[in-house]
Design a protein around this motif. Sequence first.
Motif, short mmCIF file in Angstrom:
data_model
loop_
_atom_site.label_atom_id
_atom_site.label_comp_id
_atom_site.label_asym_id
_atom_site.label_seq_id
_atom_site.Cartn_x
_atom_site.Cartn_y
_atom_site.Cartn_z
N LEU A 18 72.20 44.25 73.51
CA LEU A 18 71.46 42.69 74.37
C LEU A 18 71.29 42.95 75.52
N THR A 19 72.25 44.21 75.91
CA THR A 19 71.74 44.02 77.27
C THR A 19 71.35 45.68 77.13
N PRO A 20 70.54 46.14 78.35
CA PRO A 20 70.14 47.63 78.92
C PRO A 20 71.87 48.33 79.20
N ASP A 21 71.93 47.41 80.28
CA ASP A 21 73.48 48.43 81.33
C ASP A 21 74.50 48.01 79.53
N SER A 22 75.13 48.83 79.79
CA SER A 22 76.69 49.49 78.84
C SER A 22 77.72 47.79 79.41
N VAL A 43 58.15 51.12 67.59
CA VAL A 43 57.47 50.36 68.34
C VAL A 43 58.76 51.22 70.00
N LEU A 44 59.83 50.86 69.67
CA LEU A 44 60.36 50.97 70.52
C LEU A 44 61.02 52.64 70.55
N GLY A 45 60.68 53.68 70.07
CA GLY A 45 60.75 54.44 70.03
C GLY A 45 59.63 55.19 70.92
N ASN A 55 65.96 55.91 73.26
CA ASN A 55 66.43 57.14 72.51
C ASN A 55 67.26 56.00 71.57
N ARG A 56 67.92 57.26 70.91
CA ARG A 56 69.01 56.36 69.62
C ARG A 56 70.17 56.97 70.22
N ARG A 57 71.19 56.68 69.46
CA ARG A 57 72.70 56.85 70.28
C ARG A 57 73.32 57.01 71.59
N ILE A 58 72.74 56.03 72.01
CA ILE A 58 72.57 55.99 73.28
C ILE A 58 73.34 54.17 74.06
N ALA A 59 74.38 54.19 74.84
CA ALA A 59 74.76 52.28 74.58
C ALA A 59 73.81 51.90 76.08
N VAL A 60 72.77 53.20 76.54
CA VAL A 60 72.29 52.17 77.90
C VAL A 60 70.64 52.31 77.22
N TYR A 61 69.87 51.64 78.02
CA TYR A 61 68.77 52.21 78.27
C TYR A 61 67.67 51.25 79.10
N LEU A 62 66.92 51.83 79.70
CA LEU A 62 65.70 51.32 80.21
C LEU A 62 65.21 49.74 80.40
N PRO A 63 65.54 49.19 81.89
CA PRO A 63 65.12 47.93 81.76
C PRO A 63 63.42 47.82 81.00
N TYR A 64 62.75 48.35 81.04
CA TYR A 64 61.54 47.89 80.33
C TYR A 64 62.12 47.51 78.69
N LEU A 95 61.63 43.96 73.34
CA LEU A 95 61.71 44.22 71.95
C LEU A 95 63.40 44.00 71.80
N ASN A 96 64.20 44.59 72.98
CA ASN A 96 66.09 44.79 71.74
C ASN A 96 66.33 43.57 71.31
#
Lengths: 627, 184
Positions: free
Chosen positions: A137-141, A520-522, A527-536, A540-541
């Motif tokens: 739900l959130t980009p950071d962990s 679209v996200l892909g 990336n799959r299998r990573i708890a964090v993602y970039l804020p942009y 969508l997440n």
Amino acid sequence: MATTDVQGRAVAGTGGGAPFTWSMVLPMVRAGLFGFTGYFGAAWITAMLAHTVIVNPLPATIGYLVGLLGWVMGSGIWDGWIRRAFGGEESPSLTGVERYFRFSSDPKATAVRYIFFNITAFLFAGLAAMAIRIELLTPDSTGWWLSEVHYNQTFGIHGLMMLLAVAASAIVGGMGYYLLPMMLGARTVIFPRLLGLSWWLLPPAAVAVFMSPLIGGFQTGWWGYPPLAQNSGAGIVFYTLGAATLLTSSVLGGINIIGTIVYMRAKGMSLGRIPMFVWGLFAAGTILIVEAPATFTGTLMDLSDMILGSHFYTGPTGHPLAYDDQFWWLFHPEVYVFVLPAFALWLEILPTAAQRPVFARNWGIAGILGITMIGAMVGVHHYFTAVSAERMPIFMTITETISIPSGFVFLSALGTLWGARLKLSSPALLCLMAMMNFLIGGLTGIFNADVPADLQLHNTYWVIGHFHYTILGSVIFSWLAGLYWWFPKATGRMVNEFWAKFHAWWFFIFFNMTFLPMFVLGIEGMNRRIAVYLPYLHPLNEFVSISSFFLGAGFLIPLANLLISWRSGKKAPQNPWGSKSLEWHSPSPTPYIVFPEGSDVTVVGPNDNYAAGAPEPFVWAPTTAGK
Amino acid sequence: MAVNGTNGLMDPAPERAKRGAFFFPMMFVGIIVAAWCLARFMWAGTSVPKGADFGVGAGLTIIMILSLGPMLGARGKLSRGQDAGALGNLTVLLLAGVLMIAGIISTWGAVPIGSAYGGIYDVTSGWIGLYFVGGVLALLASLMKGKRVPARFSGERWVAHNVLSFWGELVLLWTMFFIVFYLA
Ligand code: HEM
Ligand SMILES: [Cu+2]
């Protein structure tokens, strides 16, 4: 539909038996007790002898093996099989409710237990999925939810359990083992006790995998790739042992499938008259027997590197990539173990719902067999990023040729529907939805198989989208279709049609809302299998997560529907769907002895003989002496 | 509710089917060993290290090849209906199985498991050893059944028959193992 002589006849020695009492559950409790005592006893003693602690790989391995043995011994296998095999006292065959709670050689009881197991595993692994989506739900962990390490453990458990404890046996186990003998006109499978054993291997394996965080979890996802496997928590031993056990269980089923098809078909059931669903099972069984060994040995060698000090995949003489080869040797074909029975199930349900023969039946069969054969040679497409350039075009080409036999199956289904007046019951609706979803799943697979595209898409959410369309979108939709379709067969009652359809739409809408954005996200670089993602990627997440909560919560509907209909659903007529298939020739709920003694069936046509004026495909006649 | 006498109806597969279908589990267990024999070249090339216990390996191979005699004899007796006579052959095979297990274990120390050859040798031979454990238990079961309830033994002759087929497969697998790990 005319009732046959067999449908009307009472069967001796099958009348329900004693009503359920709690004492009947004792074998299961005993199995659990032996299992846990065996596990802790053996792990503890090993730890003492090896001067270590019980959460280390060696004690965990020994504990698991002894626990598994204890569980199986507690199941009633002693009086049900072993004692007799050594020339001891013969125990009576149990025909009442008690056979559902203990080792039993009745394939119907085994299949029903499969259904309970698959549903339970689905719910728990589904909770893991919800945990994943909360994290995302959130980009950071987040500080308040899973740590990154726990996140990794969670998706590994989710993936492994959904694949091996749900998809692998949902249709093949719950429906396949129930229907296989009936559809072939046999009264049981070829090695009924072996099939009985196959179920008892499942629960300990699943419990071990779900409990793996207690001994350190595993970070590798469902792949178990070395060298990460050796460096990321002792829980990986439960991964390797659990996977090996689940594979063994599948193979025991596969042996029964193939043996029963080859040797126990009713008179007149030539290859062209074998029901489509049985062809799907045949494909699954073949794949398992021929290809499981490579992956099975891979898990054991991975384990050996951890507890015995060998260096197959690690250290100076190790080849980490060899594991990938072994692993995908089965696990690409394994996706066809999931999906071919689902395809075959469409070709069983849709013709009946449309009251038409399967279009181009033999092409459909050829499609199923063609996928089985070509699918055996394409595992490398899962790690294009890790192989030499020579292998890329070869495996790209072979993979893409799978579209051809897949097309046959699809055209068979579409041709059956073309211009037909379909009676849109909930199972038929779910089949159509599964076909829609598979279209997207299959087409995105072609992008994955295309090397230039895959080098970008690999390990992104695109791939997550792809395989959820094929597995959740096709296999699980079809599983539900099958559950609703054969529910009256097993229980004598209908599921509530309104809630079944309501949930089908709920499932279809929220499934697509959850997984379509993942493509679209892909492409956008998640990336799959990573708890964090970039804020942009955040908006969508959020959308995906919220959709997934609706999707997940929706499964309470079929759960309630199945349970309530089982207790108090509408009584089902003898043959609610107007099917010509052989399983509907026996009364519902199916008696212990499916077809009464004294009659034998002769097959004069395929079970989709719906053309106007076509003869009934199955003819019953008194058993002739000395046959 | 307990019902006796439904076994015939509930497990009606004829002798021929029970024997024929046994091919499929045999195929599965055979492919596993074949895969490992191939893997030996992948992990350890073609050279056999000095320490490998050639003598014991060759001895065990001779035992296995000789065991074909009692195995084929037992098959013949079973098919002629001389079940009691076949039990003697089963006992011989049982003893051979125990010898094999002991022999396999005795070779393990020869090459360290951490080396490439040692690792693949130990895993493959250990796995074959498990087959022997299974085979010994199966032989024991057939023997005890034959002694305690001869009528049932004869009624389901396919069981003993399949146990013997499995032994035949073990002979093949062990010979392949010997060739691949000691001679190639
Ligand atoms: C229509 C033909 C299909 C093609 C051409 C295809 C192709 C591919 C390719 C190339 C990948 C690897 C992508 C990557 O990691 O970069 C992949 C992943 C996957 N596919 Fe398919 N696929 C097809 C159908 C299916 C079906 C029917 C299923 C299951 C029922 C399935 C299940 C999976 C799974 C589980 C993965 C991901 C494994 C993982 O990375 O964890 N696929 N597919
Ligand atoms: Cu694949």
